[in-house]
Design an enzyme around this catalytic site. Structure first.
Site, PDB file in Angstrom:
ATOM      1  N   GLY A   9       8.567  10.478  -3.601  1.00 28.16           N
ATOM      2  CA  GLY A   9       7.222  11.023  -3.689  1.00 28.16           C
ATOM      3  C   GLY A   9       6.863  11.817  -2.448  1.00 28.16           C
ATOM      4  O   GLY A   9       7.505  11.702  -1.398  1.00 28.16           O
ATOM      5  N   ALA A  10       5.834  12.633  -2.563  1.00 32.54           N
ATOM      6  CA  ALA A  10       5.361  13.411  -1.414  1.00 32.54           C
ATOM      7  C   ALA A  10       3.851  13.290  -1.350  1.00 32.54           C
ATOM      8  O   ALA A  10       3.118  14.264  -1.257  1.00 32.54           O
ATOM      9  CB  ALA A  10       5.785  14.877  -1.546  1.00 32.54           C
ATOM     10  N   GLY A  11       3.403  12.031  -1.414  1.00 32.49           N
ATOM     11  CA  GLY A  11       1.979  11.756  -1.393  1.00 32.49           C
ATOM     12  C   GLY A  11       1.450  11.523  -0.001  1.00 32.49           C
ATOM     13  O   GLY A  11       2.062  11.927   1.002  1.00 32.49           O
ATOM     14  N   VAL A  13       1.269   8.974   1.968  1.00 37.02           N
ATOM     15  CA  VAL A  13       2.051   8.174   2.912  1.00 37.02           C
ATOM     16  C   VAL A  13       3.465   8.737   3.064  1.00 37.02           C
ATOM     17  O   VAL A  13       3.880   9.123   4.151  1.00 37.02           O
ATOM     18  CB  VAL A  13       2.106   6.695   2.478  1.00 37.02           C
ATOM     19  CG1 VAL A  13       3.052   5.905   3.385  1.00 37.02           C
ATOM     20  CG2 VAL A  13       0.716   6.085   2.514  1.00 37.02           C
ATOM     21  N   GLY A  14       4.217   8.784   1.967  1.00 34.69           N
ATOM     22  CA  GLY A  14       5.586   9.298   2.037  1.00 34.69           C
ATOM     23  C   GLY A  14       5.634  10.743   2.484  1.00 34.69           C
ATOM     24  O   GLY A  14       6.504  11.132   3.275  1.00 34.69           O
ATOM     25  N   ASN A 103       1.601  -1.256  -0.025  1.00 34.23           N
ATOM     26  CA  ASN A 103       0.695  -2.318   0.385  1.00 34.23           C
ATOM     27  C   ASN A 103       1.064  -3.606  -0.337  1.00 34.23           C
ATOM     28  O   ASN A 103       1.642  -3.591  -1.422  1.00 34.23           O
ATOM     29  CB  ASN A 103      -0.750  -1.944   0.055  1.00 34.23           C
ATOM     30  CG  ASN A 103      -1.269  -0.812   0.924  1.00 34.23           C
ATOM     31  OD1 ASN A 103      -0.922  -0.715   2.101  1.00 34.23           O
ATOM     32  ND2 ASN A 103      -2.103   0.036   0.358  1.00 34.23           N
ATOM     33  N   LYS A 186      -0.716  -7.458   7.665  1.00 30.99           N
ATOM     34  CA  LYS A 186      -1.285  -6.268   7.040  1.00 30.99           C
ATOM     35  C   LYS A 186      -1.848  -6.592   5.661  1.00 30.99           C
ATOM     36  O   LYS A 186      -2.884  -6.055   5.265  1.00 30.99           O
ATOM     37  CB  LYS A 186      -0.230  -5.150   6.919  1.00 30.99           C
ATOM     38  CG  LYS A 186      -0.873  -3.877   6.352  1.00 30.99           C
ATOM     39  CD  LYS A 186       0.075  -2.803   5.931  1.00 30.99           C
ATOM     40  CE  LYS A 186      -0.707  -1.675   5.276  1.00 30.99           C
ATOM     41  NZ  LYS A 186       0.144  -0.578   4.793  1.00 30.99           N
ATOM     42  N   GLU A 269      -4.634  -0.685  -7.380  1.00 39.04           N
ATOM     43  CA  GLU A 269      -3.603  -1.726  -7.301  1.00 39.04           C
ATOM     44  C   GLU A 269      -4.215  -3.133  -7.325  1.00 39.04           C
ATOM     45  O   GLU A 269      -3.793  -4.023  -6.597  1.00 39.04           O
ATOM     46  CB  GLU A 269      -2.776  -1.539  -6.028  1.00 39.04           C
ATOM     47  CG  GLU A 269      -2.007  -0.234  -5.979  1.00 39.04           C
ATOM     48  CD  GLU A 269      -1.235  -0.057  -4.695  1.00 39.04           C
ATOM     49  OE1 GLU A 269      -0.006   0.120  -4.752  1.00 39.04           O
ATOM     50  OE2 GLU A 269      -1.862  -0.100  -3.619  1.00 39.04           O
TER      51      GLU A 269
END
Length: 308
Positions: A9-11, A13-14, A103, A186, A269
């Site tokens: 993915g290229a969202g 975060v990534g 997460n 976290k 989520e």
């Protein structure tokens, strides 16, 4: 030879951490869906960041194409995981390492079942970022920290080597021999932040300024800690105090990514974050009225969204 990274993915975060690796000259390829590929081919991978912006021309790949990689950075949403995992095996060799940046905790069980358990490291990140309507990655706070390590507490050669690849990136990346403890810390914090901002439908500031909001937050932290202590995980006595201090230090405008997704009408989520803890609570007969209120609110949202 350097390591070959595959970023799934290229969202928000990534795309950010993969982009920082690419910016530093590392061998990085992004596994994307056709629509995102078309968008990135037109605009490039754009990082709009308070830590330094960048426009990059990333190598892109789709499922079914050829290529093998040494490290997989996995940063999908939890509800996308089952659809993504079948796409990965063709890109992996016997020594490929997966670093999950999702997460929560429940995804580790899924990954361990799907891959050899030794393949999966522990990983976490702290970053406030989102995708704009144009597909740019907007990073709005000074934090951009990524931590990873062996879940057995060892410092292995492969972790050291991956860490060396991140050394020149414009991000705070570190290895840890306490990654499991870090992931549970976290999990506590992100569950708290996601829960209060979605329940009260506002950023941290108004919640913290309200006596009732502060009391709810403190009780929620205590409730989550109580559930976590029924596991065999490294839940230390200072977890609650550190989570509270972290909450009190947040900027007034801070929202959890779950709250931002809710505002955009996107899936959330709830089952992976709050739901996983509620399953543990039910198993160990722990009362969780605060967590249940949060979860109910999110499930009502999901129902309304699905009903359109």
């Amino acid at each position: 030879m350097g390591l070959k990274f595959l970023v799934v993915g290229a969202g928000a975060v990534g795309g950010y951490f993969g982009g920082r690796l690419l910016e530093a000259g590392e061998d990085v390829t992004f596994l994307v869906r056709p629509n995102r590929r078309k968008q990135l081919e037109q605009t490039g991978l754009v990082l709009q960041s308070v830590k330094g912006s960048a426009k990059l021309d990333p190598p892109l790949i789709e499922k079914g194409e050829a290529g093998t990689f040494d490290v997989v950075l996995l940063s999908t949403k939890a509800y996308q995981l089952d659809n993504v995992l079948p796409d990965l095996k063709g890109f992996m060799h016997d020594d490929t390492v997966v670093i999950p940046l999702l997460n929560g905790i429940g995804h580790l069980d899924t990954l361990d079942r799907y891959f050899n358990k030794d393949t999966v490291l522990g990983g976490l990140c702290f970053i406030e970022s989102t995708l704009t309507e144009e597909g740019h990655i907007l990073h709005t706070s000074s934090g951009h920290r990524l931590t990873f390590g062996e879940r057995n507490g060892e410092m292995s050669g492969r972790v050291t080597r991956i860490g060396e690849s991140f050394e020149k990136t414009n991000a705070d990346v570190e290895t840890s021999i306490h990654i499991s403890e870090g992931m549970w810390r976290k999990y506590l914090f992100i569950t708290t932040l996601a829960s209060i901002t979605t329940l009260f439908n506002c950023p941290v500031g108004p919640i913290r300024e309200s006596e009732e909001g502060r009391a709810f937050t403190y009780q929620l932290i205590d409730e989550i800690i109580t559930v976590m202590r029924h596991t065999d995980e490294p839940i230390k006595d200072d977890f609650a105090d550190k989570a509270w201090r972290q909450f009190m230090k947040l900027s007034e405008e801070t929202k959890a990514s779950m709250q931002k997704d809710l505002e955009k009408g996107l899936p959330v989520e709830a089952d992976h974050i709050q739901g996983y803890l509620l399953q543990l609570a039910e198993k160990h007969e722990v009362s969780t009225p605060y967590l249940q209120a949060v979860y109910t609110n999110l499930k009502v949202y999901e129902r309304m969204k699905d009903d359109g």
